[in-house]
Design a protein around this motif. Sequence first.
Motif, PDB file in Angstrom:
ATOM      1  N   ILE A 146       0.839  -1.207   0.000  1.00  0.00           N
ATOM      2  CA  ILE A 146       0.000   0.000   0.000  1.00  0.00           C
ATOM      3  C   ILE A 146       0.871   1.254   0.000  1.00  0.00           C
ATOM      4  N   GLY A 147       1.826   1.299   0.945  1.00  0.00           N
ATOM      5  CA  GLY A 147       2.659   2.488   1.079  1.00  0.00           C
ATOM      6  C   GLY A 147       3.522   2.745  -0.144  1.00  0.00           C
ATOM      7  N   PHE A 148       4.205   1.705  -0.622  1.00  0.00           N
ATOM      8  CA  PHE A 148       5.102   1.893  -1.762  1.00  0.00           C
ATOM      9  C   PHE A 148       4.317   2.113  -3.053  1.00  0.00           C
ATOM     10  N   GLY A 149       3.111   1.546  -3.134  1.00  0.00           N
ATOM     11  CA  GLY A 149       2.259   1.833  -4.284  1.00  0.00           C
ATOM     12  C   GLY A 149       1.903   3.311  -4.344  1.00  0.00           C
ATOM     13  N   LEU A 150       1.610   3.896  -3.172  1.00  0.00           N
ATOM     14  CA  LEU A 150       1.314   5.321  -3.119  1.00  0.00           C
ATOM     15  C   LEU A 150       2.550   6.164  -3.394  1.00  0.00           C
ATOM     16  N   VAL A 151       3.714   5.678  -2.948  1.00  0.00           N
ATOM     17  CA  VAL A 151       4.962   6.397  -3.252  1.00  0.00           C
ATOM     18  C   VAL A 151       5.161   6.493  -4.758  1.00  0.00           C
ATOM     19  N   GLY A 152       4.879   5.407  -5.461  1.00  0.00           N
ATOM     20  CA  GLY A 152       5.025   5.424  -6.915  1.00  0.00           C
ATOM     21  C   GLY A 152       3.977   6.261  -7.610  1.00  0.00           C
ATOM     22  N   ALA A 153       2.732   6.267  -7.060  1.00  0.00           N
ATOM     23  CA  ALA A 153       1.634   6.965  -7.720  1.00  0.00           C
ATOM     24  C   ALA A 153       1.582   8.444  -7.371  1.00  0.00           C
ATOM     25  N   MET A 154       1.802   8.758  -6.104  1.00  0.00           N
ATOM     26  CA  MET A 154       1.705  10.155  -5.643  1.00  0.00           C
ATOM     27  C   MET A 154       2.706  10.387  -4.506  1.00  0.00           C
TER      28      MET A 154
END
Length: 280
Positions: A146-154
């Motif tokens: 979840i966290g790293f997905g958000l880092v990549g997206a926003m």
Amino acid sequence: MNKPLQSIRRCLFLISLPMVFITFALPLRAEDIGASAFEIGLLYSFFTAAVFIVRPLTGVGLDWLGRRPFFLLAAAFYFLANAFYVVSDSVNGLFIARILQGFGFAMLAITTDTITADLTEAENRAAAMGGNIASKTRGGMAGGFIGFGLVGAMPVYAWVYSFATFSVVAFLTLILAFFIIPETAPKRKDKGDRAKFTAPQGYFRILAIIFFAAFAGAIIQPYYLIYLRGRFDLELYFLALAFLPMGIASAVLPVWLGRVTERFRRIAAIGAGLVLSAVF
């Protein structure tokens, strides 16, 4: 597996969602908001100090007041810590969040181990505790995605959105735990009648080993990721990928290793772990 142990592992999975992400993101987040190397070290020291103070008190409380209240209190501290991570945009706010997280970690670890000991027999206790470790690791990996997905997206909003999600999950877990976590403490007619603790043979030598192993990790952990980012100039999610095999191993192997330690001398397993850590 008995139902109470399944309930504990469900809660452990959910509570542990931020644990992998924060391992990577906290020192970098602190650096980004202007924390010095000394202040980053203090973030970890405050966490350790909270654990150092709270864990012995929790051990006494578990004997006198039971297990369930401390599990619920640990879940509440995790919720508060996640909420403070959301609203904190200064180093002082991170200090408060780390202390709260230390309280929750100290209570949760010893409480779950004690409940597991209550619910299991000696011959399968190590495997059961290994299952607890695996549940926490799997939760941390899920939260990491979840966290790293958000880092990549926003990347600008990843920290806030991640911990907002973790806060909501922790709050729901607290409610869930209230209904499904049982009290497992043995019933006694006289609560004042407590057996005096007598240290078994080798107990203090084990404590010394734990002390030095933790000492080495405490020195390395605050600066390791900052060093890697500076040395290789990699983004956060690329650094996380380098640690993915370790996460998979921690999510899969603890139950099997627990069974192995039940068949062989446990001091040999400890020695093997220390040797591997030294080589790495």
